[in-house]
Design an enzyme around this catalytic site. Structure first.
Site, PDB file in Angstrom:
ATOM      1  N   GLU A 296      -2.814 -15.105   8.614  1.00 36.17           N
ATOM      2  CA  GLU A 296      -3.335 -15.837   7.455  1.00 36.17           C
ATOM      3  C   GLU A 296      -2.437 -17.017   7.152  1.00 36.17           C
ATOM      4  O   GLU A 296      -1.210 -16.870   7.156  1.00 36.17           O
ATOM      5  CB  GLU A 296      -3.383 -14.963   6.186  1.00 36.17           C
ATOM      6  CG  GLU A 296      -4.490 -13.965   6.154  1.00 36.17           C
ATOM      7  CD  GLU A 296      -4.574 -13.198   4.837  1.00 36.17           C
ATOM      8  OE1 GLU A 296      -4.283 -13.793   3.786  1.00 36.17           O
ATOM      9  OE2 GLU A 296      -4.920 -12.007   4.880  1.00 36.17           O
TER      10      GLU A 296
ATOM     11  N   GLU B 135      -1.311  -6.886   4.139  1.00 34.80           N
ATOM     12  CA  GLU B 135      -0.292  -7.194   3.129  1.00 34.80           C
ATOM     13  C   GLU B 135       0.174  -5.933   2.411  1.00 34.80           C
ATOM     14  O   GLU B 135      -0.008  -5.773   1.201  1.00 34.80           O
ATOM     15  CB  GLU B 135      -0.836  -8.214   2.118  1.00 34.80           C
ATOM     16  CG  GLU B 135      -1.097  -9.576   2.740  1.00 34.80           C
ATOM     17  CD  GLU B 135      -1.420 -10.669   1.729  1.00 34.80           C
ATOM     18  OE1 GLU B 135      -1.853 -10.333   0.623  1.00 34.80           O
ATOM     19  OE2 GLU B 135      -1.218 -11.845   2.062  1.00 34.80           O
TER      20      GLU B 135
HETATM   21  C1  BGP Z   1      -3.909 -12.866   0.795  1.00 41.18           C
HETATM   22  C2  BGP Z   1      -4.975 -11.900   1.147  1.00 41.18           C
HETATM   23  C3  BGP Z   1      -6.314 -12.458   1.391  1.00 41.18           C
HETATM   24  C4  BGP Z   1      -6.599 -13.798   0.789  1.00 41.18           C
HETATM   25  C5  BGP Z   1      -5.411 -14.716   0.646  1.00 41.18           C
HETATM   26  C6  BGP Z   1      -5.624 -15.936  -0.202  1.00 41.18           C
HETATM   27  O1  BGP Z   1      -3.103 -12.298  -0.181  1.00 41.18           O
HETATM   28  O2  BGP Z   1      -4.648 -11.078   2.249  1.00 41.18           O
HETATM   29  O3  BGP Z   1      -7.246 -11.455   1.177  1.00 41.18           O
HETATM   30  O4  BGP Z   1      -7.476 -13.789  -0.222  1.00 41.18           O
HETATM   31  O5  BGP Z   1      -4.268 -14.069   0.218  1.00 41.18           O
HETATM   32  O6  BGP Z   1      -5.530 -15.616  -1.562  1.00 41.18           O
HETATM   33  P1  BGP Z   1      -6.594 -16.082  -2.596  1.00 41.18           P
HETATM   34  O7  BGP Z   1      -7.903 -15.618  -2.093  1.00 41.18           O
HETATM   35  O8  BGP Z   1      -6.237 -15.449  -3.872  1.00 41.18           O
HETATM   36  O9  BGP Z   1      -6.500 -17.557  -2.656  1.00 41.18           O
END
Ligand code: BGP
Length: 472
Positions: free
Chosen positions: A369, A177
């Protein structure tokens, strides 16, 4: 889906590995990001972690202790039928201060064991080289990516990985990201905004160094192996105009560009015209050399990976509520329901986003993701009925398959986020769970760490077995 479609799951070292001081690992930024009310200010680079109370709790230090549970976790991934597994390497496990001449052997050995374990089950490793991760010593010494010096540190790290894992890995992702740098500069890139600094200047300079580092890593990977495929990674989610007022439409285009900016450079090899104009307008004096421009031009990425959780929405009339969603400010879209954490749920937005990216870049996409963060409850008999998660994933897989089969978008694979429960990046909580595998642990780090299969585990196993053709 195509028969070689890579179904799998995704995690990252900073949120699952733990073992923060095991076997010579150096400190990393995740080790100083606390749980609780001060977390956001630290992640944004507004609060210096040195100023945190002594008794702060840092959930990433132990996380779910994948460091000691990887065999058990990978066996469960294999049981679901994973064809790939996306994970990240902890930079400071390989180069504890980021400056060593030789890597930490114990660190390399750990990842070698992980990769061997995956290969044993024919699970393709997808490696994120840098997922919200910088050795803390580089933050202290250079101010992290504010400094050009980071490029050579990062490249030494990449070269070590590319050579050491030669023949065992095919897919590499340079930065997770990358656009997160604009929103959470400390978590995304180890950047603190000091008093008196021009925030935009700092962020775009750091972005430039990361973009050059990513292009040089791509070049190096291709020199080392013809088989290597290198990708960039975008926190994606199309921005909708709240209405058809031209002002709203224009604003949505500008917001989209704030994220596309990074991929425009990584996929097309040069700064887009709108960015150059913005640098001028904002009076940014960026250190961009002719050699940098050549490197960017000659080394575009092979594929574009992305995370998708939700679409975003903008309105210019300054009215109405806002919604959360992966720290991107957004107006509340009245047509969408939201998760327990206020993130909109928009499967069609996923199809829209995939099409938009493919139209723009015409490169293969990799969904690395996607998922629903939700509270799970364990029944007396130990079962976890996470139908809400199944519903979310089903609708998103349907949307992805429509993008592939009906719209012709080339998609290499799908790795839902947090396939085993882990620490939330934005909130530091354990209770915001994404997994098919439950991990017994709470927000304060208490619990046995025991793993168990949720209802979604069996559901996803069936999805993979039928290559997405059966989603019931
Ligand atoms: C993205 C990231 C992850 C992950 C995900 C979910 O931004 O790449 O590392 O954590 O989001 O977000 P969160 O964990 O805040 O729910």
């Amino acid at each position: 889906m195509r028969s070689d479609f890579l179904w799998g799951g995704a995690t990252a070292a900073n949120q699952c590995e733990g073992g923060w001081n095991a076997d010579g690992r150096g400190s990393a930024i995740v080790d100083v990001i606390p749980h609780g009310e001060k977390r956001l200010a630290v992640m944004k680079g507004e609060l210096d972690y040195h100023e945190l109370p002594k008794d702060s709790f840092y959930p990433g230090r132990e996380a779910i202790d994948f460091y000691h549970h990887y065999k058990e976790d990978i066996a469960l991934f294999a049981e679901m039928g994973f064809r790939c597994y996306r994970f990240s390497i902890s930079w400071s496990r390989i180069f504890p201060t980021g400056k060593e001449e030789v890597p930490n052997e114990a660190g390399l050995r750990f990842y070698e064991s992980v990769i061997d374990e995956l290969n044993k089950y024919h699970i393709e490793p997808i490696i994120t080289i840098c997922h919200f991760d910088v050795p803390l010593a580089l933050v202290e010494k250079y101010g992290s990516w504010k400094n050009r010096e980071l490029i050579s540190c990062y490249l030494r790290y990449c070269e070590t990985l590319f050579r050491h894992f030669y023949g065992k890995v095919r897919y590499w992702i340079t930065f997770n990201e990358i656009n997160m740098l604009m929103h959470l500069p400390f978590m995304g890139a180890g950047i603190r905004i000091e008093e008196g600094e021009n925030e935009l200047q700092v962020k775009y300079q750091a972005a430039h160094y990361e973009l050059v580092a990513s292009a040089l890593a791509t070049k190096l990977a291709h020199q080392i192996s013809d088989d290597y495929r290198v990708g960039c990674m975008l926190a994606a989610g199309s921005v909708y105009p709240y209405s058809c007022r031209p002002e709203d439409v224009w604003e949505s285009m500008k917001k989209d560009r704030e994220s596309y900016f990074f991929i425009d450079v990584q996929a097309r090899g040069e700064y887009p015209a709108y960015a150059k104009k913005m640098f001028e307008k904002e009076n940014l004096a960026l250190d961009i050399t002719a050699e940098d421009e050549k490197v960017l031009k000659e080394n575009p990425v092979d594929f574009i990976s992305l995370s998708y959780y939700n679409s975003r929405c903008v309105r210019t009339d300054q009215e109405g509520e806002s919604a959360s969603g992966n720290v991107f400010a957004s107006a509340k879209n009245p047509y969408l329901e939201c998760s327990q954490w206020g993130w909109p749920i928009d499967p069609l937005g996923f199809r829209i986003t995939l099409n938009a990216l493919y139209d723009r870049y015409q490169k293969p996409l990799f969904v690395v993701e996607n998922g629903l963060g939700a509270v799970d409850s364990v029944e007396e008999n130990g079962e976890i009925h996470d139908d809400y998660r199944i519903d979310y994933l089903r609708s998103h897989i349907q949307a992805m398959m429509a993008a592939a089969d009906e719209d012709g978008v080339e998609i290499l694979g799908y790795t839902p986020w947090g396939c085993v429960d882990l620490i939330s990046a934005t909130t530091g909580e354990m209770s915001k769970r994404y997994g098919f595998i439950y991990v017994e642990k709470d927000n304060e780090g208490r619990g046995s760490g025991k793993r168990s299969r949720k209802k979604s585990f069996y559901w996803y196993q069936n999805v993979i077995q039928h290559n997405g053709e059966n989603l019931t």
